[in-house]
Scaffold this motif. Structure first.
Motif, PDB file in Angstrom:
ATOM      1  N   ALA A  12      12.965  51.900  -1.710  1.00  0.00           N
ATOM      2  CA  ALA A  12      12.140  50.693  -1.803  1.00  0.00           C
ATOM      3  C   ALA A  12      11.375  50.461  -0.501  1.00  0.00           C
ATOM      4  N   ARG A  13      12.032  50.683   0.634  1.00  0.00           N
ATOM      5  CA  ARG A  13      11.373  50.472   1.925  1.00  0.00           C
ATOM      6  C   ARG A  13      10.188  51.434   2.084  1.00  0.00           C
ATOM      7  N   ALA A  14      10.362  52.682   1.692  1.00  0.00           N
ATOM      8  CA  ALA A  14       9.273  53.652   1.780  1.00  0.00           C
ATOM      9  C   ALA A  14       8.106  53.222   0.885  1.00  0.00           C
ATOM     10  N   ASP A  15       8.403  52.721  -0.303  1.00  0.00           N
ATOM     11  CA  ASP A  15       7.358  52.256  -1.206  1.00  0.00           C
ATOM     12  C   ASP A  15       6.681  50.998  -0.650  1.00  0.00           C
ATOM     13  N   TYR A  16       7.463  50.128  -0.022  1.00  0.00           N
ATOM     14  CA  TYR A  16       6.927  48.928   0.616  1.00  0.00           C
ATOM     15  C   TYR A  16       5.938  49.322   1.717  1.00  0.00           C
ATOM     16  N   PHE A  17       6.307  50.290   2.548  1.00  0.00           N
ATOM     17  CA  PHE A  17       5.411  50.748   3.601  1.00  0.00           C
ATOM     18  C   PHE A  17       4.155  51.384   3.011  1.00  0.00           C
ATOM     19  N   THR A  18       4.280  52.068   1.870  1.00  0.00           N
ATOM     20  CA  THR A  18       3.110  52.624   1.186  1.00  0.00           C
ATOM     21  C   THR A  18       2.214  51.497   0.708  1.00  0.00           C
ATOM     22  N   ASP A  19       2.817  50.453   0.127  1.00  0.00           N
ATOM     23  CA  ASP A  19       2.069  49.299  -0.352  1.00  0.00           C
ATOM     24  C   ASP A  19       1.313  48.621   0.794  1.00  0.00           C
ATOM     25  N   LEU A  20       1.914  48.586   1.972  1.00  0.00           N
ATOM     26  CA  LEU A  20       1.268  47.995   3.146  1.00  0.00           C
ATOM     27  C   LEU A  20       0.241  48.936   3.782  1.00  0.00           C
ATOM     28  N   LYS A  21       0.158  50.173   3.269  1.00  0.00           N
ATOM     29  CA  LYS A  21      -0.715  51.225   3.799  1.00  0.00           C
ATOM     30  C   LYS A  21      -0.336  51.587   5.236  1.00  0.00           C
ATOM     31  N   LEU A  22       0.929  51.438   5.559  1.00  0.00           N
ATOM     32  CA  LEU A  22       1.414  51.729   6.893  1.00  0.00           C
ATOM     33  C   LEU A  22       1.340  53.222   7.209  1.00  0.00           C
ATOM     34  N   TRP A  23       1.622  54.075   6.215  1.00  0.00           N
ATOM     35  CA  TRP A  23       1.658  55.520   6.464  1.00  0.00           C
ATOM     36  C   TRP A  23       0.293  56.069   6.852  1.00  0.00           C
ATOM     37  N   GLU A  24      -0.770  55.510   6.256  1.00  0.00           N
ATOM     38  CA  GLU A  24      -2.098  56.066   6.528  1.00  0.00           C
ATOM     39  C   GLU A  24      -2.910  55.245   7.520  1.00  0.00           C
ATOM     40  N   SER A  25      -2.294  54.286   8.170  1.00  0.00           N
ATOM     41  CA  SER A  25      -2.993  53.431   9.124  1.00  0.00           C
ATOM     42  C   SER A  25      -3.458  54.223  10.344  1.00  0.00           C
ATOM     43  N   PRO A  26      -4.706  53.991  10.787  1.00  0.00           N
ATOM     44  CA  PRO A  26      -5.162  54.649  12.010  1.00  0.00           C
ATOM     45  C   PRO A  26      -4.414  54.127  13.251  1.00  0.00           C
ATOM     46  N   ASP A  27      -3.741  52.979  13.119  1.00  0.00           N
ATOM     47  CA  ASP A  27      -2.968  52.416  14.233  1.00  0.00           C
ATOM     48  C   ASP A  27      -1.566  53.006  14.343  1.00  0.00           C
ATOM     49  N   ARG A  28      -1.179  53.818  13.378  1.00  0.00           N
ATOM     50  CA  ARG A  28       0.165  54.397  13.396  1.00  0.00           C
ATOM     51  C   ARG A  28       0.257  55.449  14.493  1.00  0.00           C
ATOM     52  N   PRO A  29       1.144  55.235  15.457  1.00  0.00           N
ATOM     53  CA  PRO A  29       1.267  56.239  16.519  1.00  0.00           C
ATOM     54  C   PRO A  29       1.909  57.511  15.983  1.00  0.00           C
ATOM     55  N   SER A  30       1.353  58.658  16.367  1.00  0.00           N
ATOM     56  CA  SER A  30       1.883  59.925  15.865  1.00  0.00           C
ATOM     57  C   SER A  30       3.225  60.277  16.490  1.00  0.00           C
ATOM     58  N   GLU A  31       3.529  59.708  17.653  1.00  0.00           N
ATOM     59  CA  GLU A  31       4.762  60.078  18.350  1.00  0.00           C
ATOM     60  C   GLU A  31       5.960  59.207  17.979  1.00  0.00           C
ATOM     61  N   GLY A  32       5.762  58.195  17.152  1.00  0.00           N
ATOM     62  CA  GLY A  32       6.899  57.320  16.867  1.00  0.00           C
ATOM     63  C   GLY A  32       6.855  56.711  15.494  1.00  0.00           C
ATOM     64  N   GLY A  33       7.935  55.991  15.195  1.00  0.00           N
ATOM     65  CA  GLY A  33       8.035  55.312  13.914  1.00  0.00           C
ATOM     66  C   GLY A  33       9.340  54.548  13.818  1.00  0.00           C
ATOM     67  N   PRO A  34       9.574  53.919  12.666  1.00  0.00           N
ATOM     68  CA  PRO A  34      10.773  53.099  12.509  1.00  0.00           C
ATOM     69  C   PRO A  34      12.035  53.943  12.318  1.00  0.00           C
ATOM     70  N   VAL A  35      13.107  53.506  12.971  1.00  0.00           N
ATOM     71  CA  VAL A  35      14.425  54.131  12.841  1.00  0.00           C
ATOM     72  C   VAL A  35      15.428  53.016  12.578  1.00  0.00           C
ATOM     73  N   ILE A  36      16.255  53.193  11.579  1.00  0.00           N
ATOM     74  CA  ILE A  36      17.236  52.162  11.252  1.00  0.00           C
ATOM     75  C   ILE A  36      18.374  52.180  12.277  1.00  0.00           C
ATOM     76  N   THR A  37      18.756  50.996  12.723  1.00  0.00           N
ATOM     77  CA  THR A  37      19.850  50.883  13.695  1.00  0.00           C
ATOM     78  C   THR A  37      21.071  50.210  13.099  1.00  0.00           C
ATOM     79  N   HIS A  38      20.874  49.475  12.003  1.00  0.00           N
ATOM     80  CA  HIS A  38      21.998  48.781  11.379  1.00  0.00           C
ATOM     81  C   HIS A  38      21.641  48.512   9.924  1.00  0.00           C
ATOM     82  N   ILE A  39      22.598  48.728   9.045  1.00  0.00           N
ATOM     83  CA  ILE A  39      22.422  48.378   7.637  1.00  0.00           C
ATOM     84  C   ILE A  39      23.691  47.691   7.169  1.00  0.00           C
TER      85      ILE A  39
END
Length: 148
Positions: free
Chosen positions: A38-65
């Protein structure tokens, strides 16, 4: 137990036969996979994956669930997985999630905390400001902390 909330974003998750354990219900660890789908689909819905502002060297990492189990789920059910970003800071954000069966019963609640991580340096980095603002605008999440 707090009353569960249906969050604005919804993703449909079909239960697979292989998601069940020897007791005939969905195994507890599979709920984390549903949350991630669901989170991956949410990020797709927000167009986060294809954003020109997305840094190529980093991204979200889960620290607690954290997952709360409320009802058993079995094949061939489908679940509505709802979620929203609850808070955003300079380097992290939190997502809350609820999962609902076809009878409109909440079967699970979950929350996840994420940091924005630089994979090259192996250190946390700032969540891109455009993403912080996007999360906040879509969910009324408070933005705390100053950019680094």
């Amino acid at each position: 137990m707090a009353k569960p909330i249906r969050y604005p974003f919804s993703y449909t998750q079909k239960v697979s036969w292989g998601d069940m354990d020897a007791f005939g219900h969905v195994n507890h660890v599979v709920y984390a996979k549903y949350f991630e789908n669901a989170r991956a689909d949410y990020f797709t819905d927000l167009k986060l994956w294809e954003s020109p502002d997305r840094p190529s060297e980093g991204g979200p990492v889960i620290t607690h669930i954290e997952v709360g189990y409320r009802k058993q789920v079995r094949y061939p059910e489908s679940l509505a997985v709802t979620m929203q970003v609850d808070s955003v800071s300079s380097r992290s954000f939190k997502i809350s999630c609820t999962m609902w069966n076809d009878k409109d019963e909440c079967v699970s609640t979950a929350s996840g905390e994420f940091i924005w991580f630089n994979f090259a340096t192996q250190k946390p980095m700032q969540v891109p400001e455009s993403f912080r603002n996007l999360f906040a605008s879509r969910t009324n999440a408070p933005v705390t902390g100053r950019p680094v």
